[in-house]
Design a protein around this motif. Structure first.
Motif, PDB file in Angstrom:
ATOM      1  N   ASN A 282      11.433  39.153  15.365  1.00 57.36           N
ATOM      2  CA  ASN A 282      12.000  39.889  14.219  1.00 57.36           C
ATOM      3  C   ASN A 282      13.052  39.075  13.454  1.00 57.36           C
ATOM      4  N   MET A 283      13.679  38.080  14.132  1.00 56.52           N
ATOM      5  CA  MET A 283      14.675  37.278  13.388  1.00 56.52           C
ATOM      6  C   MET A 283      14.225  35.829  13.198  1.00 56.52           C
TER       7      MET A 283
ATOM      8  N   PRO B 249      25.514  35.805  12.635  1.00 61.19           N
ATOM      9  CA  PRO B 249      25.162  36.990  11.826  1.00 61.19           C
ATOM     10  C   PRO B 249      23.708  37.434  12.040  1.00 61.19           C
ATOM     11  N   VAL B 250      22.800  36.486  12.210  1.00 62.31           N
ATOM     12  CA  VAL B 250      21.380  36.809  12.419  1.00 62.31           C
ATOM     13  C   VAL B 250      21.214  37.547  13.752  1.00 62.31           C
ATOM     14  N   VAL B 251      21.880  37.032  14.789  1.00 60.88           N
ATOM     15  CA  VAL B 251      21.787  37.630  16.128  1.00 60.88           C
ATOM     16  C   VAL B 251      22.449  39.019  16.128  1.00 60.88           C
ATOM     17  N   TYR B 252      23.573  39.124  15.434  1.00 61.57           N
ATOM     18  CA  TYR B 252      24.259  40.425  15.344  1.00 61.57           C
ATOM     19  C   TYR B 252      23.329  41.452  14.694  1.00 61.57           C
ATOM     20  N   ASN B 253      22.702  41.071  13.605  1.00 59.06           N
ATOM     21  CA  ASN B 253      21.851  41.951  12.809  1.00 59.06           C
ATOM     22  C   ASN B 253      20.612  42.419  13.578  1.00 59.06           C
ATOM     23  N   HIS B 254      20.076  41.537  14.440  1.00 61.60           N
ATOM     24  CA  HIS B 254      18.791  41.865  15.089  1.00 61.60           C
ATOM     25  C   HIS B 254      18.905  42.164  16.587  1.00 61.60           C
TER      26      HIS B 254
ATOM     27  N   PRO C 278      21.277  46.156  15.908  1.00 58.13           N
ATOM     28  CA  PRO C 278      20.156  46.281  14.963  1.00 58.13           C
ATOM     29  C   PRO C 278      20.198  47.638  14.274  1.00 58.13           C
ATOM     30  N   GLY C 279      19.834  47.649  13.000  1.00 56.32           N
ATOM     31  CA  GLY C 279      19.819  48.919  12.261  1.00 56.32           C
ATOM     32  C   GLY C 279      18.591  48.970  11.375  1.00 56.32           C
ATOM     33  N   PRO C 280      18.389  50.094  10.711  1.00 56.60           N
ATOM     34  CA  PRO C 280      17.211  50.217   9.832  1.00 56.60           C
ATOM     35  C   PRO C 280      17.320  49.306   8.606  1.00 56.60           C
ATOM     36  N   THR C 281      18.574  48.873   8.285  1.00 55.10           N
ATOM     37  CA  THR C 281      18.770  47.974   7.137  1.00 55.10           C
ATOM     38  C   THR C 281      19.539  46.728   7.588  1.00 55.10           C
ATOM     39  N   ASP C 282      19.541  45.707   6.727  1.00 51.74           N
ATOM     40  CA  ASP C 282      20.235  44.441   7.057  1.00 51.74           C
ATOM     41  C   ASP C 282      21.726  44.537   6.720  1.00 51.74           C
TER      42      ASP C 282
ATOM     43  N   VAL D 181      20.743  35.267  25.266  1.00 48.27           N
ATOM     44  CA  VAL D 181      20.816  36.180  26.428  1.00 48.27           C
ATOM     45  C   VAL D 181      22.252  36.674  26.604  1.00 48.27           C
ATOM     46  N   GLN D 182      23.219  35.726  26.497  1.00 45.46           N
ATOM     47  CA  GLN D 182      24.648  36.090  26.602  1.00 45.46           C
ATOM     48  C   GLN D 182      24.997  37.160  25.577  1.00 45.46           C
ATOM     49  N   ALA D 183      24.550  36.943  24.327  1.00 48.09           N
ATOM     50  CA  ALA D 183      24.886  37.883  23.251  1.00 48.09           C
ATOM     51  C   ALA D 183      24.271  39.257  23.519  1.00 48.09           C
ATOM     52  N   ARG D 184      23.045  39.279  24.059  1.00 50.99           N
ATOM     53  CA  ARG D 184      22.373  40.561  24.321  1.00 50.99           C
ATOM     54  C   ARG D 184      23.085  41.320  25.444  1.00 50.99           C
ATOM     55  N   ILE D 185      23.434  40.593  26.525  1.00 50.06           N
ATOM     56  CA  ILE D 185      24.091  41.235  27.682  1.00 50.06           C
ATOM     57  C   ILE D 185      25.425  41.864  27.271  1.00 50.06           C
ATOM     58  N   HIS D 186      26.201  41.104  26.443  1.00 52.20           N
ATOM     59  CA  HIS D 186      27.550  41.586  26.089  1.00 52.20           C
ATOM     60  C   HIS D 186      27.566  42.322  24.754  1.00 52.20           C
ATOM     61  N   GLY D 187      26.392  42.819  24.321  1.00 52.61           N
ATOM     62  CA  GLY D 187      26.263  43.468  23.012  1.00 52.61           C
ATOM     63  C   GLY D 187      27.322  44.506  22.689  1.00 52.61           C
ATOM     64  N   PRO D 188      27.505  45.537  23.571  1.00 50.91           N
ATOM     65  CA  PRO D 188      28.469  46.606  23.251  1.00 50.91           C
ATOM     66  C   PRO D 188      29.897  46.069  23.060  1.00 50.91           C
TER      67      PRO D 188
END
Length: 360
Positions: A24-25, A64-69, A73-77, A220-227
């Protein structure tokens, strides 16, 4: 060409990671991947860019790309202004853990020796081309004429010059070139040492071809610590400001270049190191080239073999009786056949460049 192929292959691996695992990104990320590998090429081929700067720029623009997707992730960019805020804040937020720092260390260690190696090869070409097109003095030309053609005037077409006579003339003519010898030997030795050191952490092939796995670790790091990252972002940039979503997907053509890349990847573990070793072993045979050139010319083709009647510049004799001088400028003050002035400025310049590259 091998270095260029390696950069393309590493770029291909990294873009493929996004296409396969983060589709998706992929379209947005691939642009930043291309910029990053363009910077690597510019650095390797001599442009004055900092490895730390372009590694940081890659992770800054990726955030910014990783944050967005991935992170939020949201319905818009997210909007361009919000993306810019994220890019600037990346180093404080540290969404990719210590991966960027690791990448900076690896790139710095692996790229600099390769850049130096390529610069040294270019200088080697310059030395060979320069010494190949030197102009000889009038005195040298006259001496060569006397040695090669004067016997013909006396009908002595078969007699060759005496060995000592030939050496005096050729050493006189090549006195400048002989001055390169010591520095050329040092240059080849330095190239050997540098080539041997380009392994392990300094092996560009290993570092570039594994860059995609570092990027994967970062994601992977960014996904794990997302919140937690979302919270930090909200504090610094506020809640996400969004705009209509643009189409995304995999814009990168995986079939492009594949033939060349397949050929490369089949031997990729060995290819660059092997080609370097092979090249150095060929070059080693020419370590003494500049110092022994006069001896090779006289011994292999120009002069008569020992014991045979030979031409001494005036007559055919049993042996040459004048003093035979050594190589280099200093030795020529005693040369009975050729008058040699000081070192050619072109040669002095080449010697300075060789000294400099050996220091580098």
């Amino acid at each position: 060409e091998t270095f260029e192929m390696l950069i393309r292959l590493a770029e291909n691996y990294t873009s493929t990671l996004f296409c396969n695992a983060y589709r998706n990104m992929a379209a947005e990320a691939t642009v930043h991947v291309q910029e990053f590998f363009t910077d690597i090429g510019l650095f390797l081929f001599g442009t004055d860019v900092s490895t730390e700067e372009f590694v940081n720029r890659f992770f800054d623009t990726l955030f910014p790309v990783v944050y967005n997707h991935v992170i939020n992730p949201g319905p818009t960019d997210i909007s361009l202004e919000y993306a810019e805020c994220l890019r600037v804040a990346r180093r404080d937020i540290r969404p990719f853990g210590n991966v960027p720092k690791k990448a900076i260390g690896q790139m710095g260690r692996a790229l600099l020796p390769s850049r130096t190696f390529l610069q040294a090869l270019n200088l080697g070409i310059e030395v060979i081309n320069t010494t190949d097109h030197l102009h000889f003095s009038k005195d040298c030309s006259r001496a060569l004429l006397r040695m090669q053609y004067c016997p013909h005037c006396q009908g002595l077409t078969l007699s060759k010059p005496c060995m000592g006579y030939c050496l005096n003339i050729i050493r006189g003519c090549l006195a400048d070139i002989a001055e390169v010898d010591l520095h050329w030997r040092g240059y080849i030795q330095s190239l050997e040492e540098l080539s041997r050191a380009m392994s392990g952490a300094y092996d560009i092939e290993h570092v570039l071809l594994n860059f995609h796995s570092l990027v994967n670790d970062a994601l992977v790091q960014a996904r794990i610590h997302g919140p937690e990252l979302s919270e930090q972002v909200n504090k610094i940039c506020g809640p996400p400001v969004r705009k209509p979503k643009e189409s995304s997907g995999c814009s990168f053509d995986q079939n492009k270049d594949n033939q060349g890349l397949k050929m490369f990847s089949r031997h990729s573990e060995e290819m660059l190191a092997n080609r370097r070793k092979e090249f150095i072993s060929h070059l080693r045979l020419y370590r003494a080239f500049y110092g022994s050139l006069a001896d090779q010319l006289c011994g292999n083709e120009l002069a008569a073999a020992d014991g045979l009647p030979c031409w001494n510049g005036e007559d055919v004799v049993r042996s040459y009786t004048h003093h035979v001088v050594g190589s280099g400028i200093k030795a020529q003050s005693a040369n009975p056949e050729v008058k040699v002035k000081g070192t050619d400025p072109v040669i002095s310049q080449i010697i300075d460049k060789l000294k400099h590259v050996v220091q580098v």
